[in-house]
Design a protein around this motif. Sequence first.
Motif, PDB file in Angstrom:
ATOM      1  N   ASP A 114       0.866  -1.180   0.000  1.00  0.00           N
ATOM      2  CA  ASP A 114       0.000   0.000   0.000  1.00  0.00           C
ATOM      3  C   ASP A 114       0.903   1.231   0.000  1.00  0.00           C
ATOM      4  OD1 ASP A 114      -1.879   1.950   0.321  1.00  0.00           O
ATOM      5  OD2 ASP A 114      -2.804   1.092   2.106  1.00  0.00           O
ATOM      6  N   LEU A 115       0.763   2.059  -1.032  1.00  0.00           N
ATOM      7  CA  LEU A 115       1.702   3.157  -1.255  1.00  0.00           C
ATOM      8  C   LEU A 115       1.258   4.477  -0.640  1.00  0.00           C
ATOM      9  CD1 LEU A 115       2.455   2.128  -4.891  1.00  0.00           C
ATOM     10  CD2 LEU A 115       4.092   2.081  -3.013  1.00  0.00           C
ATOM     11  N   ALA A 116       0.155   4.477   0.101  1.00  0.00           N
ATOM     12  CA  ALA A 116      -0.240   5.693   0.816  1.00  0.00           C
ATOM     13  C   ALA A 116       0.891   6.102   1.768  1.00  0.00           C
ATOM     14  CB  ALA A 116      -1.524   5.435   1.599  1.00  0.00           C
ATOM     15  N   PRO A 117       1.188   7.409   1.896  1.00  0.00           N
ATOM     16  CA  PRO A 117       0.378   8.566   1.490  1.00  0.00           C
ATOM     17  C   PRO A 117       0.768   9.167   0.139  1.00  0.00           C
ATOM     18  CG  PRO A 117       2.118   9.307   2.933  1.00  0.00           C
ATOM     19  CD  PRO A 117       2.296   7.816   2.779  1.00  0.00           C
ATOM     20  N   ARG A 118       1.507   8.430  -0.686  1.00  0.00           N
ATOM     21  CA  ARG A 118       1.805   8.969  -2.016  1.00  0.00           C
ATOM     22  C   ARG A 118       0.505   9.285  -2.750  1.00  0.00           C
ATOM     23  NH1 ARG A 118       5.371   5.049  -0.862  1.00  0.00           N
ATOM     24  NH2 ARG A 118       7.609   5.457  -1.118  1.00  0.00           N
ATOM     25  N   VAL A 119       0.596  10.228  -3.679  1.00  0.00           N
ATOM     26  CA  VAL A 119      -0.596  10.672  -4.402  1.00  0.00           C
ATOM     27  C   VAL A 119      -0.417  10.424  -5.905  1.00  0.00           C
ATOM     28  CG1 VAL A 119      -1.292  12.370  -2.693  1.00  0.00           C
ATOM     29  CG2 VAL A 119       0.314  13.039  -4.477  1.00  0.00           C
ATOM     30  N   GLN A 120      -1.511  10.055  -6.543  1.00  0.00           N
ATOM     31  CA  GLN A 120      -1.498   9.785  -7.977  1.00  0.00           C
ATOM     32  C   GLN A 120      -1.280  11.073  -8.758  1.00  0.00           C
ATOM     33  OE1 GLN A 120      -5.294   8.589  -9.580  1.00  0.00           O
ATOM     34  NE2 GLN A 120      -4.355   7.209 -11.053  1.00  0.00           N
ATOM     35  N   GLY A 121      -0.481  10.966  -9.840  1.00  0.00           N
ATOM     36  CA  GLY A 121      -0.329  12.103 -10.731  1.00  0.00           C
ATOM     37  C   GLY A 121      -1.641  12.440 -11.411  1.00  0.00           C
ATOM     38  N   ASP A 122      -1.735  13.652 -11.920  1.00  0.00           N
ATOM     39  CA  ASP A 122      -2.969  14.123 -12.558  1.00  0.00           C
ATOM     40  C   ASP A 122      -2.685  14.396 -14.029  1.00  0.00           C
ATOM     41  OD1 ASP A 122      -5.207  15.519 -13.500  1.00  0.00           O
ATOM     42  OD2 ASP A 122      -5.536  16.548 -11.603  1.00  0.00           O
ATOM     43  N   GLN A 123      -3.147  13.501 -14.886  1.00  0.00           N
ATOM     44  CA  GLN A 123      -2.851  13.604 -16.312  1.00  0.00           C
ATOM     45  C   GLN A 123      -3.457  14.857 -16.942  1.00  0.00           C
ATOM     46  OE1 GLN A 123      -0.884  10.902 -17.610  1.00  0.00           O
ATOM     47  NE2 GLN A 123      -0.439  12.522 -19.059  1.00  0.00           N
ATOM     48  N   ILE A 124      -4.588  15.291 -16.452  1.00  0.00           N
ATOM     49  CA  ILE A 124      -5.229  16.468 -17.032  1.00  0.00           C
ATOM     50  C   ILE A 124      -4.488  17.735 -16.622  1.00  0.00           C
ATOM     51  CG2 ILE A 124      -7.338  17.851 -17.088  1.00  0.00           C
ATOM     52  CD1 ILE A 124      -8.914  15.255 -16.746  1.00  0.00           C
ATOM     53  N   ALA A 125      -4.157  17.855 -15.348  1.00  0.00           N
ATOM     54  CA  ALA A 125      -3.455  19.048 -14.870  1.00  0.00           C
ATOM     55  C   ALA A 125      -2.026  19.102 -15.388  1.00  0.00           C
ATOM     56  CB  ALA A 125      -3.468  19.071 -13.337  1.00  0.00           C
ATOM     57  N   GLY A 126      -1.424  17.933 -15.612  1.00  0.00           N
ATOM     58  CA  GLY A 126      -0.028  17.902 -16.032  1.00  0.00           C
ATOM     59  C   GLY A 126       0.909  17.888 -14.840  1.00  0.00           C
ATOM     60  N   SER A 127       2.184  17.695 -15.104  1.00  0.00           N
ATOM     61  CA  SER A 127       3.161  17.570 -14.029  1.00  0.00           C
ATOM     62  C   SER A 127       4.033  18.815 -13.925  1.00  0.00           C
ATOM     63  CB  SER A 127       4.051  16.348 -14.250  1.00  0.00           C
ATOM     64  OG  SER A 127       5.025  16.597 -15.246  1.00  0.00           O
ATOM     65  N   THR A 128       4.677  18.932 -12.788  1.00  0.00           N
ATOM     66  CA  THR A 128       5.720  19.936 -12.628  1.00  0.00           C
ATOM     67  C   THR A 128       7.008  19.396 -13.241  1.00  0.00           C
ATOM     68  OG1 THR A 128       6.484  19.052 -10.513  1.00  0.00           O
ATOM     69  CG2 THR A 128       4.663  20.652 -10.455  1.00  0.00           C
ATOM     70  N   ALA A 129       7.971  20.282 -13.425  1.00  0.00           N
ATOM     71  CA  ALA A 129       9.273  19.852 -13.935  1.00  0.00           C
ATOM     72  C   ALA A 129       9.935  18.890 -12.957  1.00  0.00           C
ATOM     73  CB  ALA A 129      10.159  21.068 -14.182  1.00  0.00           C
ATOM     74  N   ALA A 130       9.791  19.152 -11.655  1.00  0.00           N
ATOM     75  CA  ALA A 130      10.412  18.290 -10.649  1.00  0.00           C
ATOM     76  C   ALA A 130       9.806  16.891 -10.676  1.00  0.00           C
ATOM     77  CB  ALA A 130      10.258  18.912  -9.262  1.00  0.00           C
ATOM     78  N   GLN A 131       8.495  16.805 -10.820  1.00  0.00           N
ATOM     79  CA  GLN A 131       7.850  15.492 -10.909  1.00  0.00           C
ATOM     80  C   GLN A 131       8.322  14.740 -12.156  1.00  0.00           C
ATOM     81  OE1 GLN A 131       3.746  16.817 -10.746  1.00  0.00           O
ATOM     82  NE2 GLN A 131       3.464  15.895  -8.730  1.00  0.00           N
ATOM     83  N   ALA A 132       8.383  15.434 -13.284  1.00  0.00           N
ATOM     84  CA  ALA A 132       8.805  14.796 -14.528  1.00  0.00           C
ATOM     85  C   ALA A 132      10.237  14.289 -14.422  1.00  0.00           C
ATOM     86  CB  ALA A 132       8.668  15.776 -15.688  1.00  0.00           C
ATOM     87  N   ARG A 133      11.094  15.068 -13.819  1.00  0.00           N
ATOM     88  CA  ARG A 133      12.485  14.653 -13.669  1.00  0.00           C
ATOM     89  C   ARG A 133      12.589  13.417 -12.767  1.00  0.00           C
ATOM     90  NH1 ARG A 133      17.564  17.454 -14.021  1.00  0.00           N
ATOM     91  NH2 ARG A 133      19.170  16.411 -12.757  1.00  0.00           N
ATOM     92  N   ALA A 134      11.882  13.435 -11.634  1.00  0.00           N
ATOM     93  CA  ALA A 134      11.927  12.292 -10.723  1.00  0.00           C
ATOM     94  C   ALA A 134      11.399  11.035 -11.399  1.00  0.00           C
ATOM     95  CB  ALA A 134      11.121  12.603  -9.463  1.00  0.00           C
ATOM     96  N   ALA A 135      10.320  11.168 -12.172  1.00  0.00           N
ATOM     97  CA  ALA A 135       9.759  10.019 -12.878  1.00  0.00           C
ATOM     98  C   ALA A 135      10.715   9.510 -13.951  1.00  0.00           C
ATOM     99  CB  ALA A 135       8.420  10.396 -13.502  1.00  0.00           C
ATOM    100  N   ALA A 136      11.423  10.414 -14.620  1.00  0.00           N
ATOM    101  CA  ALA A 136      12.380  10.015 -15.654  1.00  0.00           C
ATOM    102  C   ALA A 136      13.562   9.266 -15.047  1.00  0.00           C
ATOM    103  CB  ALA A 136      12.862  11.241 -16.422  1.00  0.00           C
ATOM    104  N   VAL A 137      14.047   9.724 -13.916  1.00  0.00           N
ATOM    105  CA  VAL A 137      15.159   9.040 -13.253  1.00  0.00           C
ATOM    106  C   VAL A 137      14.714   7.647 -12.792  1.00  0.00           C
ATOM    107  CG1 VAL A 137      16.661   9.098 -11.217  1.00  0.00           C
ATOM    108  CG2 VAL A 137      16.354  11.156 -12.608  1.00  0.00           C
ATOM    109  N   ASN A 138      13.492   7.546 -12.270  1.00  0.00           N
ATOM    110  CA  ASN A 138      12.973   6.228 -11.902  1.00  0.00           C
ATOM    111  C   ASN A 138      12.860   5.323 -13.126  1.00  0.00           C
ATOM    112  OD1 ASN A 138      11.795   4.332 -10.008  1.00  0.00           O
ATOM    113  ND2 ASN A 138       9.808   4.778 -10.936  1.00  0.00           N
ATOM    114  N   LEU A 139      12.490   5.898 -14.251  1.00  0.00           N
ATOM    115  CA  LEU A 139      12.354   5.137 -15.491  1.00  0.00           C
ATOM    116  C   LEU A 139      13.672   4.510 -15.911  1.00  0.00           C
ATOM    117  CD1 LEU A 139      10.420   4.392 -17.811  1.00  0.00           C
ATOM    118  CD2 LEU A 139      11.001   6.582 -18.881  1.00  0.00           C
ATOM    119  N   ALA A 140      14.773   5.196 -15.642  1.00  0.00           N
ATOM    120  CA  ALA A 140      16.087   4.627 -15.972  1.00  0.00           C
ATOM    121  C   ALA A 140      16.319   3.306 -15.247  1.00  0.00           C
ATOM    122  CB  ALA A 140      17.186   5.624 -15.624  1.00  0.00           C
ATOM    123  N   GLY A 141      15.685   3.138 -14.082  1.00  0.00           N
ATOM    124  CA  GLY A 141      15.798   1.875 -13.365  1.00  0.00           C
ATOM    125  C   GLY A 141      15.040   0.737 -14.015  1.00  0.00           C
ATOM    126  N   LEU A 142      14.087   1.052 -14.880  1.00  0.00           N
ATOM    127  CA  LEU A 142      13.410   0.033 -15.679  1.00  0.00           C
ATOM    128  C   LEU A 142      14.260  -0.370 -16.868  1.00  0.00           C
ATOM    129  CD1 LEU A 142      10.927  -1.640 -16.667  1.00  0.00           C
ATOM    130  CD2 LEU A 142      10.064   0.478 -17.701  1.00  0.00           C
TER     131      LEU A 142
END
Length: 354
Positions: A114-142
Motif C-alpha cells: 500500500d503506497l499511501a500517502p503517495r498521491v497519484q499524478g494528474d494527467q489532465i493538470a499535467g506535471s511539474t518539472a520536478a515530478q517529470a524529472r523524478a519520474a524520468a530518473v525512476n524510469l532509468a531503473g526500468l
Amino acid sequence: MPLIATLPEDVDAAFLAAALDLDAAPSDLRVSPVGTGQMGTCVRAAWTGSGGDARSVLVKLPAADPAARALVAGAYATEVRFYTELAPTLAVRVPTCHLAALGDDGAFTLVLEDLAPRVQGDQIAGSTAAQARAAAVNLAGLHGPRWCDPSLEDVEGLGAATAEDAAMLAELYGPTTDLFLDAVGDLLTTEDAATLRACGAVIADWSLARPERFAPVHGDYRLDNLLFAPPEQPDLDVVAVDWQTVSRGLPARDLAYLLGTGLEPTLRARVERDIVEAYRIALGTHGVDLDTFTAEQAWDDYRLAMLQGPLVTVFGCAYGTRTERGDRMFAAMASRSAAAIRALGSLELVAHPA
C-alpha cells in the motif's frame, strides 16, 4: 493451486493470512474499494497487526464477469510475469509484491504494498518539472539493468515487433484515429487533429525503428500510473504502477510518452533537454555505457519516440470505456503530444532517418 481471489468478498481474513503468511488471521479486517477499475477491481485491505500496528495492502482482482475477464487475460498474465520474472531483475521503484497468482481461467490476483500517502499524478493538470524529472530518473531503473539484454527474448510476451505487426498497426491507425476524433475532436485544434492523422503515414516504419536499442518498456508510463510524494513528505520516492502493457522496445518511447503527454508545451520546451540528460546519466548508474549512448543519441531517440503519445492515446480512447474525465484526459494527452511532435520534427525524423 494458485491462491486466487476473484471478488472483493474473497479478500477475507483467511485469504490474507495465507497470502502474507501471517501468524494469525486478522480479526478486524476492513476491505474498501480503490479507484474505478476499468480492467478489474482494486481494494485496500487494512487491519491491526499482532504488535498493535496498523497494516494494509492493496489487492488487484480480475474483472468479475468471466467474459470480460477473458478479453483481458493477456494483460493480467503480463502483469503477473512482470512482478515474478522481470521486477526482481530491475531497479525501477514499483510496489513490493507479496503475491502474484494466475489462474487457468484467466483470473489473477496481486497483493501489493500500500503506497499511501503517495498521491497519484494528474494527467489532465499535467506535471511539474520536478515530478517529470523524478519520474524520468525512476524510469532509468526500468531500462538500464536489462539494456539490450538478449535474454529478454526468453521472457514470454516480450517478443520484438514484426513486419506483420507493423502492417496491422498501419492498417488500424487511420480508422482508429477517425474514431478518436469523432469522440473528442471538439476538444482539439484543427492543427492537432492534422498532426494525429499525419502519424499514420509513418507509424509502421516508426514501430520498427532502431531495433538495435531495446529494453523492457512500460508502454503507458504516464502521470495517472505514477505515485508521487505528498507535500508533507517530499522525500518519498516515485513509484510506477499498472504493469499490464509491458513489452520490449525502444526505451525512449517511455520517456517521450512521459514528457510529451504530461508537460504543457511551454514547460516541456524549457526543461526537456535537461530531463533527457538526467535520464541518460541515471542509465549510466545502472550499467549503460554512456560513451556509446551519447547525449546526442539520447536526444535523437527521444525526438523519434514521441509518436508513442498519439499511438497509445488514440487506441486507448477509441476502444476503452468512455467517461467525461477520460475524454478530457485523452484530449490533453493528444494535444500535448501533437505539439511536441511538431516542435521536435518527429514525423520528419521517422520519414527521413539519418
